[in-house]
Scaffold this motif. Structure first.
Motif, PDB file in Angstrom:
ATOM      1  N   SER A  17      -1.751   8.727   6.058  1.00  0.00           N
ATOM      2  CA  SER A  17      -0.772   7.692   6.381  1.00  0.00           C
ATOM      3  C   SER A  17       0.266   8.245   7.350  1.00  0.00           C
ATOM      4  N   SER A  72      -4.437   7.734  -2.967  1.00  0.00           N
ATOM      5  CA  SER A  72      -3.755   6.539  -3.456  1.00  0.00           C
ATOM      6  C   SER A  72      -4.194   6.239  -4.890  1.00  0.00           C
ATOM      7  N   ARG A  81      -6.379   9.086   1.913  1.00  0.00           N
ATOM      8  CA  ARG A  81      -5.856   8.412   3.102  1.00  0.00           C
ATOM      9  C   ARG A  81      -4.968   9.354   3.906  1.00  0.00           C
ATOM     10  N   GLN A 132       0.828  -1.188   0.000  1.00  0.00           N
ATOM     11  CA  GLN A 132       0.000   0.000   0.000  1.00  0.00           C
ATOM     12  C   GLN A 132       0.868   1.245   0.000  1.00  0.00           C
ATOM     13  N   ARG A 149       1.608   2.993  -3.438  1.00  0.00           N
ATOM     14  CA  ARG A 149       0.552   3.294  -4.417  1.00  0.00           C
ATOM     15  C   ARG A 149      -0.001   4.703  -4.176  1.00  0.00           C
TER      16      ARG A 149
END
Length: 120
Positions: free
Chosen positions: A109, A101, A107, A1, A27
């Protein structure tokens, strides 16, 4: 990921300097904001500084004039130059990226954290 890998933490005397780096990989379609947070055991994680993809920066009052955040968009990397360090800057520093992504999902992260210890 998606992975965020931090480096550059360590032990330094008060008044010294450290430079943190955080590289995002995986990604990723695009990254909007990248930032640095810090956390002391038993306390909430707090924003240190962040920077948008266009270079707009934001700093916590406690680090203004001492810390500088920058980023390399081509390498999905963010840096934190920390000067005039104080014992109260001691914490685990975390990198965060607000990104899109490759599956077009938004997202937030986080990196694994890097310890910064400033001795008096």
């Amino acid at each position: 990921q998606v992975q965020l890998v931090e480096s550059g933490g360590g032990l330094v005397q008060a008044g010294g300097s450290l430079r943190l780096s955080c590289a995002a990989s995986g990604r990723i379609s695009s990254i909007n904001v990248m930032g640095w947070y810090r956390q002391v055991s038993g306390k909430q994680r707090e924003l240190v500084a962040d920077i948008t993809s266009s270079g707009r920066t934001n700093y916590a009052d406690s680090v203004k004039g001492r810390f500088t955040i920058s980023r390399d968009n081509a390498k999905n990397t963010v840096f934190l130059q920390m000067n005039s360090l104080k014992p109260e800057d001691t914490a685990v520093y975390y990198c965060k990226a607000d990104l899109v992504s490759t599956d077009w999902a938004r997202r937030a992260s986080w990196g694994q954290g890097t310890q910064v210890t400033v001795s008096s």
